[in-house]
Scaffold this motif. Structure first.
Motif, PDB file in Angstrom:
ATOM      1  N   PHE A  92      -4.316  -1.817   3.838  1.00  0.00           N
ATOM      2  CA  PHE A  92      -2.930  -1.859   3.388  1.00  0.00           C
ATOM      3  C   PHE A  92      -2.821  -2.875   2.268  1.00  0.00           C
ATOM      4  O   PHE A  92      -3.715  -3.692   2.056  1.00  0.00           O
ATOM      5  CB  PHE A  92      -1.942  -2.164   4.526  1.00  0.00           C
ATOM      6  CG  PHE A  92      -2.323  -3.307   5.409  1.00  0.00           C
ATOM      7  CD1 PHE A  92      -2.137  -4.620   5.007  1.00  0.00           C
ATOM      8  CD2 PHE A  92      -2.857  -3.078   6.673  1.00  0.00           C
ATOM      9  CE1 PHE A  92      -2.467  -5.674   5.829  1.00  0.00           C
ATOM     10  CE2 PHE A  92      -3.197  -4.131   7.506  1.00  0.00           C
ATOM     11  CZ  PHE A  92      -3.002  -5.435   7.075  1.00  0.00           C
ATOM     12  N   SER A  93      -1.736  -2.820   1.534  1.00  0.00           N
ATOM     13  CA  SER A  93      -1.586  -3.613   0.318  1.00  0.00           C
ATOM     14  C   SER A  93      -0.622  -4.774   0.517  1.00  0.00           C
ATOM     15  O   SER A  93       0.152  -4.821   1.477  1.00  0.00           O
ATOM     16  CB  SER A  93      -1.060  -2.718  -0.811  1.00  0.00           C
ATOM     17  OG  SER A  93       0.264  -2.288  -0.506  1.00  0.00           O
ATOM     18  N   TYR A  94      -0.669  -5.685  -0.435  1.00  0.00           N
ATOM     19  CA  TYR A  94       0.281  -6.797  -0.445  1.00  0.00           C
ATOM     20  C   TYR A  94       1.708  -6.265  -0.555  1.00  0.00           C
ATOM     21  O   TYR A  94       2.622  -6.773   0.100  1.00  0.00           O
ATOM     22  CB  TYR A  94      -0.024  -7.727  -1.621  1.00  0.00           C
ATOM     23  CG  TYR A  94       0.893  -8.922  -1.708  1.00  0.00           C
ATOM     24  CD1 TYR A  94       0.729 -10.010  -0.857  1.00  0.00           C
ATOM     25  CD2 TYR A  94       1.946  -8.950  -2.624  1.00  0.00           C
ATOM     26  CE1 TYR A  94       1.572 -11.103  -0.930  1.00  0.00           C
ATOM     27  CE2 TYR A  94       2.797 -10.038  -2.702  1.00  0.00           C
ATOM     28  CZ  TYR A  94       2.608 -11.113  -1.847  1.00  0.00           C
ATOM     29  OH  TYR A  94       3.455 -12.191  -1.917  1.00  0.00           O
ATOM     30  N   GLU A  95       1.871  -5.228  -1.373  1.00  0.00           N
ATOM     31  CA  GLU A  95       3.205  -4.639  -1.538  1.00  0.00           C
ATOM     32  C   GLU A  95       3.749  -4.129  -0.203  1.00  0.00           C
ATOM     33  O   GLU A  95       4.945  -4.304   0.091  1.00  0.00           O
ATOM     34  CB  GLU A  95       3.153  -3.497  -2.551  1.00  0.00           C
ATOM     35  CG  GLU A  95       3.006  -3.941  -3.993  1.00  0.00           C
ATOM     36  CD  GLU A  95       1.568  -4.274  -4.373  1.00  0.00           C
ATOM     37  OE1 GLU A  95       1.330  -4.577  -5.556  1.00  0.00           O
ATOM     38  OE2 GLU A  95       0.668  -4.240  -3.494  1.00  0.00           O
ATOM     39  N   GLU A  96       2.891  -3.521   0.601  1.00  0.00           N
ATOM     40  CA  GLU A  96       3.321  -3.038   1.912  1.00  0.00           C
ATOM     41  C   GLU A  96       3.705  -4.197   2.824  1.00  0.00           C
ATOM     42  O   GLU A  96       4.675  -4.099   3.585  1.00  0.00           O
ATOM     43  CB  GLU A  96       2.194  -2.221   2.551  1.00  0.00           C
ATOM     44  CG  GLU A  96       1.945  -0.873   1.895  1.00  0.00           C
ATOM     45  CD  GLU A  96       0.750  -0.168   2.490  1.00  0.00           C
ATOM     46  OE1 GLU A  96       0.960   0.720   3.345  1.00  0.00           O
ATOM     47  OE2 GLU A  96      -0.396  -0.502   2.110  1.00  0.00           O
ATOM     48  N   MET A  97       2.932  -5.271   2.760  1.00  0.00           N
ATOM     49  CA  MET A  97       3.258  -6.433   3.597  1.00  0.00           C
ATOM     50  C   MET A  97       4.584  -7.057   3.185  1.00  0.00           C
ATOM     51  O   MET A  97       5.368  -7.490   4.036  1.00  0.00           O
ATOM     52  CB  MET A  97       2.128  -7.467   3.518  1.00  0.00           C
ATOM     53  CG  MET A  97       0.852  -7.013   4.223  1.00  0.00           C
ATOM     54  SD  MET A  97      -0.401  -8.316   4.333  1.00  0.00           S
ATOM     55  CE  MET A  97      -1.016  -8.332   2.646  1.00  0.00           C
ATOM     56  N   LYS A  98       4.847  -7.106   1.890  1.00  0.00           N
ATOM     57  CA  LYS A  98       6.110  -7.668   1.426  1.00  0.00           C
ATOM     58  C   LYS A  98       7.289  -6.766   1.780  1.00  0.00           C
ATOM     59  O   LYS A  98       8.382  -7.238   2.061  1.00  0.00           O
ATOM     60  CB  LYS A  98       6.063  -7.902  -0.097  1.00  0.00           C
ATOM     61  CG  LYS A  98       5.171  -9.046  -0.516  1.00  0.00           C
ATOM     62  CD  LYS A  98       5.682 -10.392  -0.019  1.00  0.00           C
ATOM     63  CE  LYS A  98       6.969 -10.798  -0.723  1.00  0.00           C
ATOM     64  NZ  LYS A  98       7.428 -12.155  -0.329  1.00  0.00           N
ATOM     65  N   LEU A 101       6.634  -6.353   6.715  1.00  0.00           N
ATOM     66  CA  LEU A 101       5.540  -7.058   7.383  1.00  0.00           C
ATOM     67  C   LEU A 101       5.471  -6.706   8.868  1.00  0.00           C
ATOM     68  O   LEU A 101       4.382  -6.622   9.441  1.00  0.00           O
ATOM     69  CB  LEU A 101       5.704  -8.574   7.198  1.00  0.00           C
ATOM     70  CG  LEU A 101       4.583  -9.457   7.750  1.00  0.00           C
ATOM     71  CD1 LEU A 101       3.227  -9.031   7.208  1.00  0.00           C
ATOM     72  CD2 LEU A 101       4.856 -10.921   7.425  1.00  0.00           C
ATOM     73  N   ALA A 102       6.613  -6.471   9.488  1.00  0.00           N
ATOM     74  CA  ALA A 102       6.626  -6.105  10.909  1.00  0.00           C
ATOM     75  C   ALA A 102       5.867  -4.804  11.143  1.00  0.00           C
ATOM     76  O   ALA A 102       5.115  -4.672  12.121  1.00  0.00           O
ATOM     77  CB  ALA A 102       8.064  -5.980  11.413  1.00  0.00           C
ATOM     78  N   LEU A 103       6.050  -3.841  10.244  1.00  0.00           N
ATOM     79  CA  LEU A 103       5.344  -2.568  10.374  1.00  0.00           C
ATOM     80  C   LEU A 103       3.836  -2.770  10.231  1.00  0.00           C
ATOM     81  O   LEU A 103       3.044  -2.184  10.978  1.00  0.00           O
ATOM     82  CB  LEU A 103       5.834  -1.591   9.309  1.00  0.00           C
ATOM     83  CG  LEU A 103       5.138  -0.224   9.273  1.00  0.00           C
ATOM     84  CD1 LEU A 103       5.306   0.501  10.608  1.00  0.00           C
ATOM     85  CD2 LEU A 103       5.671   0.618   8.119  1.00  0.00           C
ATOM     86  N   THR A 108      -1.539  -3.035  12.626  1.00  0.00           N
ATOM     87  CA  THR A 108      -2.765  -3.796  12.873  1.00  0.00           C
ATOM     88  C   THR A 108      -3.046  -3.897  14.364  1.00  0.00           C
ATOM     89  O   THR A 108      -4.185  -3.742  14.804  1.00  0.00           O
ATOM     90  CB  THR A 108      -2.652  -5.201  12.253  1.00  0.00           C
ATOM     91  OG1 THR A 108      -2.355  -5.081  10.851  1.00  0.00           O
ATOM     92  CG2 THR A 108      -3.947  -5.976  12.433  1.00  0.00           C
ATOM     93  N   ALA A 109      -2.004  -4.148  15.139  1.00  0.00           N
ATOM     94  CA  ALA A 109      -2.172  -4.233  16.594  1.00  0.00           C
ATOM     95  C   ALA A 109      -2.663  -2.899  17.152  1.00  0.00           C
ATOM     96  O   ALA A 109      -3.577  -2.860  18.003  1.00  0.00           O
ATOM     97  CB  ALA A 109      -0.856  -4.639  17.250  1.00  0.00           C
ATOM     98  N   LEU A 124       4.813 -13.306  14.811  1.00  0.00           N
ATOM     99  CA  LEU A 124       3.772 -13.090  13.814  1.00  0.00           C
ATOM    100  C   LEU A 124       4.353 -12.915  12.417  1.00  0.00           C
ATOM    101  O   LEU A 124       3.797 -13.401  11.429  1.00  0.00           O
ATOM    102  CB  LEU A 124       2.928 -11.870  14.193  1.00  0.00           C
ATOM    103  CG  LEU A 124       1.921 -12.105  15.319  1.00  0.00           C
ATOM    104  CD1 LEU A 124       1.372 -10.782  15.835  1.00  0.00           C
ATOM    105  CD2 LEU A 124       0.791 -12.999  14.839  1.00  0.00           C
ATOM    106  N   VAL A 125       5.476 -12.223  12.315  1.00  0.00           N
ATOM    107  CA  VAL A 125       6.118 -12.043  11.012  1.00  0.00           C
ATOM    108  C   VAL A 125       6.492 -13.403  10.424  1.00  0.00           C
ATOM    109  O   VAL A 125       6.303 -13.645   9.217  1.00  0.00           O
ATOM    110  CB  VAL A 125       7.365 -11.141  11.139  1.00  0.00           C
ATOM    111  CG1 VAL A 125       8.229 -11.228   9.879  1.00  0.00           C
ATOM    112  CG2 VAL A 125       6.942  -9.699  11.391  1.00  0.00           C
ATOM    113  N   ASP A 126       6.993 -14.290  11.246  1.00  0.00           N
ATOM    114  CA  ASP A 126       7.317 -15.634  10.770  1.00  0.00           C
ATOM    115  C   ASP A 126       6.050 -16.393  10.388  1.00  0.00           C
ATOM    116  O   ASP A 126       5.966 -17.004   9.314  1.00  0.00           O
ATOM    117  CB  ASP A 126       8.075 -16.399  11.862  1.00  0.00           C
ATOM    118  CG  ASP A 126       8.355 -17.836  11.459  1.00  0.00           C
ATOM    119  OD1 ASP A 126       9.126 -18.050  10.495  1.00  0.00           O
ATOM    120  OD2 ASP A 126       7.799 -18.758  12.097  1.00  0.00           O
TER     121      ASP A 126
END
Length: 202
Positions: A92-98, A101-103, A108-109, A124-126
């Motif tokens: 996954f990309s940085y753009e997706e994390m931004k 992030l919860a998704l 990942t889990a 974890l998001v925090d």
């Protein structure tokens, strides 16, 4: 600043490296500092660039096609993009994390086969947020930056209001680079991606 390479001793690291495919499947070492596992060729390139003096107008060139530590950028990304469907790879990309992030945390889990509650997701998001990372001396490279500045007799970065990490905003480069540099960057990107089947973020 000096770097040293150590042979991999951790069974987990050795197992991970054995799964690598493509041009990056060569000898790997643990680089110190900061302790990351990298292809052995990293040491050769890092030593060539470590003492390079860069003028402000040259920074974008070093950051893109010539930076030895993480680049050439697309030559690093494409092999993993091509591996993204393999069962042991989660891409996954940085753009997706931004964007969500919860998704990404939930994906990942699920990929690791680990149950996770919404409370854990929130924690974890925090913990994984850009702001937390930027303020964490264990990962924000502040010690390395200050060490290099001291070696070159520069004042501490903190006193100048600068830091290795800025705001982490997607697309911020467009506000910092001139139109001419952006055009050259876009042209360079098109050249690197032509005919390679990449459809992810740029």
């Amino acid at each position: 600043m000096s770097l040293r390479a150590e042979k991999l001793r951790s069974p987990l690291a050795v197992k991970f490296v054995s799964c690598v495919r493509g041009p990056l499947r060569d000898d790997h070492v643990r680089v110190r500092p900061p302790g990351c596992v990298m292809p052995a060729r990293y040491m050769r390139d890092a030593r060539r660039i470590l003492d390079l003096e860069v003028r402000p107008e040259d920074v974008w060139i070093v950051t893109l096609p010539k930076c030895a530590m993480y680049l050439p950028y697309w030559e690093h990304v494409i092999p993993f993009w091509n591996m993204r469907q393999e069962p042991h790879v989660l891409f996954f990309s940085y753009e997706e994390m931004k964007e969500d992030l919860a998704l990404v945390v939930r994906r990942t889990a699920a990929f690791l086969g680990k149950p996770i509650t919404e409370e854990m997701v929130a924690q974890l998001v925090d913990h994984l947020s850009f702001d937390r990372m930027r303020d964490n001396p264990a990962v924000n490279n502040s010690s390395a930056v200050e060490h290099i500045r001291k070696e070159h007799q520069l004042e501490p970065a903190a006193s100048t209001g600068r830091s290795f990490m800025r705001r982490g905003v997607v697309g911020e480069g467009g506000q910092r680079l001139s139109e001419g540099v952006q055009r050259r960057l876009e042209h360079w990107t098109e050249q690197r991606l032509q005919g390679r089947g990449y459809t992810g973020p740029r």
